[in-house]
Write a protein that holds these residues in place. Structure first.
Motif, PDB file in Angstrom:
ATOM      1  N   LYS A  16       0.725  -1.063  -0.143  1.00 43.13           N
ATOM      2  CA  LYS A  16      -0.232   0.019   0.048  1.00 43.13           C
ATOM      3  C   LYS A  16       0.876   1.244  -0.131  1.00 43.13           C
ATOM      4  CE  LYS A  16      -3.637   2.505   2.485  1.00 43.13           C
ATOM      5  NZ  LYS A  16      -4.571   2.389   3.828  1.00 43.13           N
ATOM      6  N   GLY A  17       0.551   2.144  -0.888  1.00 45.50           N
ATOM      7  CA  GLY A  17       1.458   3.431  -1.137  1.00 45.50           C
ATOM      8  C   GLY A  17       1.329   4.331   0.134  1.00 45.50           C
ATOM      9  N   THR A  18       2.110   4.923   0.435  1.00 46.02           N
ATOM     10  CA  THR A  18       2.069   6.135   1.518  1.00 46.02           C
ATOM     11  C   THR A  18       1.677   7.530   0.964  1.00 46.02           C
ATOM     12  OG1 THR A  18       3.487   4.715   2.985  1.00 46.02           O
ATOM     13  CG2 THR A  18       3.063   7.063   3.808  1.00 46.02           C
ATOM     14  N   ASP A  19       0.876   8.170   1.613  1.00 44.21           N
ATOM     15  CA  ASP A  19       0.695   9.493   1.003  1.00 44.21           C
ATOM     16  C   ASP A  19       1.841  10.458   1.329  1.00 44.21           C
ATOM     17  OD1 ASP A  19      -0.407  12.228   0.028  1.00 44.21           O
ATOM     18  OD2 ASP A  19      -2.347  11.810   1.104  1.00 44.21           O
ATOM     19  N   PRO A  20       2.290  10.975   0.139  1.00 38.98           N
ATOM     20  CA  PRO A  20       3.305  11.864   0.430  1.00 38.98           C
ATOM     21  C   PRO A  20       3.390  13.088   1.464  1.00 38.98           C
ATOM     22  CG  PRO A  20       3.425  11.462  -1.796  1.00 38.98           C
ATOM     23  CD  PRO A  20       2.245  10.977  -1.236  1.00 38.98           C
ATOM     24  N   ASN A  21       1.896  13.614   1.552  1.00 38.64           N
ATOM     25  CA  ASN A  21       1.544  14.452   2.431  1.00 38.64           C
ATOM     26  C   ASN A  21       1.649  13.985   4.114  1.00 38.64           C
ATOM     27  OD1 ASN A  21       1.088  16.721   0.695  1.00 38.64           O
ATOM     28  ND2 ASN A  21      -1.000  15.516   0.199  1.00 38.64           N
ATOM     29  N   ASP A  22       1.426  12.658   4.106  1.00 38.52           N
ATOM     30  CA  ASP A  22       1.561  12.184   5.392  1.00 38.52           C
ATOM     31  C   ASP A  22       3.076  12.101   5.911  1.00 38.52           C
ATOM     32  OD1 ASP A  22      -1.247  11.902   5.535  1.00 38.52           O
ATOM     33  OD2 ASP A  22      -1.204   9.738   4.923  1.00 38.52           O
ATOM     34  N   LEU A  23       3.852  11.722   4.900  1.00 37.93           N
ATOM     35  CA  LEU A  23       5.514  11.837   5.209  1.00 37.93           C
ATOM     36  C   LEU A  23       5.853  12.975   5.633  1.00 37.93           C
ATOM     37  CD1 LEU A  23       6.585   9.427   2.339  1.00 37.93           C
ATOM     38  CD2 LEU A  23       6.145   8.571   4.407  1.00 37.93           C
ATOM     39  N   ILE A  24       5.388  14.071   4.860  1.00 37.09           N
ATOM     40  CA  ILE A  24       5.856  15.345   5.325  1.00 37.09           C
ATOM     41  C   ILE A  24       5.310  15.604   6.772  1.00 37.09           C
ATOM     42  CG2 ILE A  24       5.684  17.801   4.794  1.00 37.09           C
ATOM     43  CD1 ILE A  24       5.612  17.011   1.984  1.00 37.09           C
ATOM     44  N   GLU A  25       4.073  15.194   7.137  1.00 42.37           N
ATOM     45  CA  GLU A  25       3.701  15.602   8.415  1.00 42.37           C
ATOM     46  C   GLU A  25       4.350  15.000   9.611  1.00 42.37           C
ATOM     47  OE1 GLU A  25       1.608  17.598   9.403  1.00 42.37           O
ATOM     48  OE2 GLU A  25       1.224  18.625   7.496  1.00 42.37           O
ATOM     49  N   ALA A  26       4.817  13.630   9.138  1.00 49.63           N
ATOM     50  CA  ALA A  26       5.590  12.881  10.039  1.00 49.63           C
ATOM     51  C   ALA A  26       6.916  13.261  10.123  1.00 49.63           C
ATOM     52  CB  ALA A  26       5.825  11.372   9.393  1.00 49.63           C
ATOM     53  N   ALA A  27       7.533  13.917   9.108  1.00 49.35           N
ATOM     54  CA  ALA A  27       8.643  14.698   9.693  1.00 49.35           C
ATOM     55  C   ALA A  27       8.778  16.009  10.240  1.00 49.35           C
ATOM     56  CB  ALA A  27       9.522  15.087   8.145  1.00 49.35           C
ATOM     57  N   LEU A  28       7.647  16.443  10.171  1.00 53.42           N
ATOM     58  CA  LEU A  28       7.437  17.744  10.898  1.00 53.42           C
ATOM     59  C   LEU A  28       7.105  17.574  12.465  1.00 53.42           C
ATOM     60  CD1 LEU A  28       5.176  19.936   8.691  1.00 53.42           C
ATOM     61  CD2 LEU A  28       7.372  20.724   9.304  1.00 53.42           C
ATOM     62  N   GLN A  29       6.310  16.348  12.600  1.00 57.20           N
ATOM     63  CA  GLN A  29       6.144  16.037  13.899  1.00 57.20           C
ATOM     64  C   GLN A  29       7.577  15.327  14.581  1.00 57.20           C
ATOM     65  OE1 GLN A  29       2.992  13.030  13.886  1.00 57.20           O
ATOM     66  NE2 GLN A  29       1.627  14.761  12.908  1.00 57.20           N
ATOM     67  N   ASP A  30       8.512  14.996  13.845  1.00 60.98           N
ATOM     68  CA  ASP A  30       9.739  14.439  14.266  1.00 60.98           C
ATOM     69  C   ASP A  30      10.790  15.512  14.379  1.00 60.98           C
ATOM     70  OD1 ASP A  30      11.376  12.015  14.961  1.00 60.98           O
ATOM     71  OD2 ASP A  30      12.441  12.641  13.235  1.00 60.98           O
ATOM     72  N   GLY A  31      10.406  16.824  14.294  1.00 59.47           N
ATOM     73  CA  GLY A  31      11.291  17.835  14.589  1.00 59.47           C
ATOM     74  C   GLY A  31      11.612  18.742  13.445  1.00 59.47           C
ATOM     75  N   LEU A  32      11.101  18.254  12.289  1.00 62.72           N
ATOM     76  CA  LEU A  32      11.616  19.274  11.024  1.00 62.72           C
ATOM     77  C   LEU A  32      10.844  20.624  11.200  1.00 62.72           C
ATOM     78  CD1 LEU A  32      12.661  19.505   8.025  1.00 62.72           C
ATOM     79  CD2 LEU A  32      10.307  18.788   7.256  1.00 62.72           C
ATOM     80  N   THR A  33      11.743  21.616  11.076  1.00 60.58           N
ATOM     81  CA  THR A  33      11.504  22.869  11.033  1.00 60.58           C
ATOM     82  C   THR A  33      10.899  23.451   9.938  1.00 60.58           C
ATOM     83  OG1 THR A  33      12.300  25.356  11.871  1.00 60.58           O
ATOM     84  CG2 THR A  33      13.835  23.760  10.578  1.00 60.58           C
ATOM     85  N   GLU A  34      10.120  24.219   9.768  1.00 53.65           N
ATOM     86  CA  GLU A  34       9.202  24.954   8.598  1.00 53.65           C
ATOM     87  C   GLU A  34      10.123  26.247   8.189  1.00 53.65           C
ATOM     88  OE1 GLU A  34       5.182  25.498   8.436  1.00 53.65           O
ATOM     89  OE2 GLU A  34       4.871  23.826   9.948  1.00 53.65           O
ATOM     90  N   ASP A  35      10.831  26.514   9.126  1.00 54.10           N
ATOM     91  CA  ASP A  35      11.760  27.878   8.813  1.00 54.10           C
ATOM     92  C   ASP A  35      13.008  27.500   8.242  1.00 54.10           C
ATOM     93  OD1 ASP A  35      12.703  30.255   8.666  1.00 54.10           O
ATOM     94  OD2 ASP A  35      12.959  30.614  10.922  1.00 54.10           O
ATOM     95  N   LYS A  36      13.281  27.627   6.883  1.00 51.03           N
ATOM     96  CA  LYS A  36      14.563  27.438   6.308  1.00 51.03           C
ATOM     97  C   LYS A  36      15.484  28.602   6.645  1.00 51.03           C
ATOM     98  CE  LYS A  36      12.557  26.826   2.166  1.00 51.03           C
ATOM     99  NZ  LYS A  36      11.139  26.986   2.404  1.00 51.03           N
ATOM    100  N   SER A  37      15.178  29.702   7.080  1.00 52.29           N
ATOM    101  CA  SER A  37      16.289  30.698   7.085  1.00 52.29           C
ATOM    102  C   SER A  37      17.198  30.378   8.050  1.00 52.29           C
ATOM    103  CB  SER A  37      15.535  32.005   7.677  1.00 52.29           C
ATOM    104  OG  SER A  37      14.907  31.664   9.187  1.00 52.29           O
ATOM    105  N   GLU A  38      17.300  29.146   8.840  1.00 49.59           N
ATOM    106  CA  GLU A  38      18.138  28.870   9.900  1.00 49.59           C
ATOM    107  C   GLU A  38      19.296  28.117   9.246  1.00 49.59           C
ATOM    108  OE1 GLU A  38      16.390  27.170  13.254  1.00 49.59           O
ATOM    109  OE2 GLU A  38      15.434  28.840  13.974  1.00 49.59           O
ATOM    110  N   ILE A  39      19.303  27.786   8.104  1.00 42.59           N
ATOM    111  CA  ILE A  39      19.866  26.639   7.241  1.00 42.59           C
ATOM    112  C   ILE A  39      20.718  27.426   6.202  1.00 42.59           C
ATOM    113  CG2 ILE A  39      20.073  24.763   5.725  1.00 42.59           C
ATOM    114  CD1 ILE A  39      17.238  23.867   6.861  1.00 42.59           C
ATOM    115  N   ASP A  40      22.097  27.496   6.478  1.00 40.42           N
ATOM    116  CA  ASP A  40      22.871  28.098   5.360  1.00 40.42           C
ATOM    117  C   ASP A  40      23.131  27.400   4.229  1.00 40.42           C
ATOM    118  OD1 ASP A  40      25.137  26.276   4.944  1.00 40.42           O
ATOM    119  OD2 ASP A  40      25.434  26.637   7.115  1.00 40.42           O
ATOM    120  N   GLY A  41      23.206  28.315   3.023  1.00 37.33           N
ATOM    121  CA  GLY A  41      23.253  27.901   1.756  1.00 37.33           C
ATOM    122  C   GLY A  41      24.802  27.464   1.288  1.00 37.33           C
TER     123      GLY A  41
END
Length: 365
Positions: A16-41
């Motif tokens: 059964k395929g996993t919904d990509p949106n669910d994977l992103i939500e799982a990453a956010l719940q695991d600590g992924l920040t929505e603010d990319k400004s803290e990451i250097d380029g």
């Protein structure tokens, strides 16, 4: 087949395929920040080893002095890079060119590659690809004729049977140096053998730990034979490669070598004196070891507490220490040892011995 049957066949037997949106939500719940400004380029480049980094830093310092002298902003155009290449070449001396001391084409290419790599690493700015590529071709096909650069490379020289024998005789029969500990003499002889008989680098052997060695006894032509496998996890340039270089050591070699040239004999002396075997305490225990009845070999295990111990540590008056033997210092010491016994300077570089071992040269015993 009806529509429901078709739908059923699609779902049957597949994951059964996993919904990509669910994977992103799982990453956010695991600590992924929505603010990319803290990451250097900044780009991430390969980390240099502690022995390599000073050479790259040196080229960067030369560039900084050059840029200040000639008011150059950066290595972005070929005019500046050609001029800097000439600066590096005219300030570099080489012993191969006996008349003018000019460097080789290869040495200048290596220096310029180090500079370009370090400049990008230090500034997080890329040098245009056409400039990086052109510098190499400029040195190789154009600039070499301007000074001119030295073209010939130094031919490798190998350790001969006579050289090797003279060094061993000096160590055991002539050398009256008062060593800090007599175990040092055994270590020196064993290190010499391993460097002369294997393709291992200085640091691979000097920094070797017991967990890097695998000792076994196996049947060979109807007789038991001890074998030691030597594999370093931190081999140069192969940190992330699963297949590490291996350097097997055998009890018997054909044709048979004299005992003073038997690399396994001296290594076993170090192992037994250090008490690193789990089940073998004396030389008689080791020589009495036999393969398992149901197999062709038996692993001679190390004691758990010695796995991280160094095989060739620095010596003190009380015996082996926990200090790592400095590979560069030992290489210089070994070269000086060879010069006492009349080896030519071209032979003294210990890297040449490793090269001979890698190519299977019959120049060695």
């Amino acid at each position: 087949m009806n529509a429901s049957g078709s739908e059923s066949s699609k779902n049957r037997g597949g994951r059964k395929g996993t919904d990509p949106n669910d994977l992103i939500e799982a990453a956010l719940q695991d600590g992924l920040t929505e603010d990319k400004s803290e990451i250097d380029g900044d780009p991430v480049r390969k980390t240099l080893s502690d022995t390599t980094e000073p050479r790259y830093d040196e080229m960067m310092k030369i560039w900084e002095a050059y840029a200040a002298k000639f008011e150059v902003s950066g290595p972005f155009d070929m005019r500046a890079m050609k001029h800097f290449t000439e600066t590096v070449a005219r300030s570099t001396k080489c012993r191969l060119d006996k008349s003018l001391g000019r460097p080789t084409v290869r040495s200048i290419r290596v220096k310029m590659q180090r500079f370009m790599s370090q400049w990008q690493r230090a500034t997080n700015t890329s040098i245009p690809a056409i400039v990086r590529e052109s510098v190499c071709y400029y040195i190789q096909d154009v600039f070499r004729y301007k000074i001119p650069l030295w073209v010939e490379e130094k031919a490798p020289k190998y350790l001969t049977i006579e050289n090797y024998t003279a060094m061993e005789e000096h160590l055991w029969l002539i050398d009256h140096h008062n060593y800090m500990h007599e175990g040092s003499r055994v270590d020196e002889s064993t290190l010499l053998k391993l460097h002369a008989y294997t393709g291992a680098r200085l640091r691979e052997i000097c920094n070797a730990k017991y967990k890097d060695l695998l000792c076994m006894v196996a049947w060979q032509d109807g007789e038991p034979e001890i074998k030691i496998g030597f594999k370093r996890d931190l081999a140069k340039g192969m940190q992330d490669t699963p297949k590490k270089p291996k350097h097997p050591l055998y009890e018997r070699l054909k044709p048979t070598r004299p005992l003073f040239a038997n690399r396994l004999l001296f290594l076993l002396a170090i192992i037994i004196s250090a008490g690193t075997f789990k089940n073998y305490k004396t030389i008689d225990d080791v020589l009495d070891a036999r393969p398992n009845p149901r197999s062709n070999f038996r692993i001679m295990e190390w004691r758990d507490e010695v796995l991280d111990d160094l095989v060739f540590p620095e010596m003190s008056v009380n015996g082996p220490t926990k200090k790592i033997k400095n590979a560069t210092a030992w290489g210089a010491q070994c070269s000086a040892w060879g010069s006492i016994d009349g080896c030519k300077k071209s032979v003294l570089r210990i890297g040449n011995w490793r090269l001979a071992a890698q190519k299977g040269s019959n120049a060695l015993i």
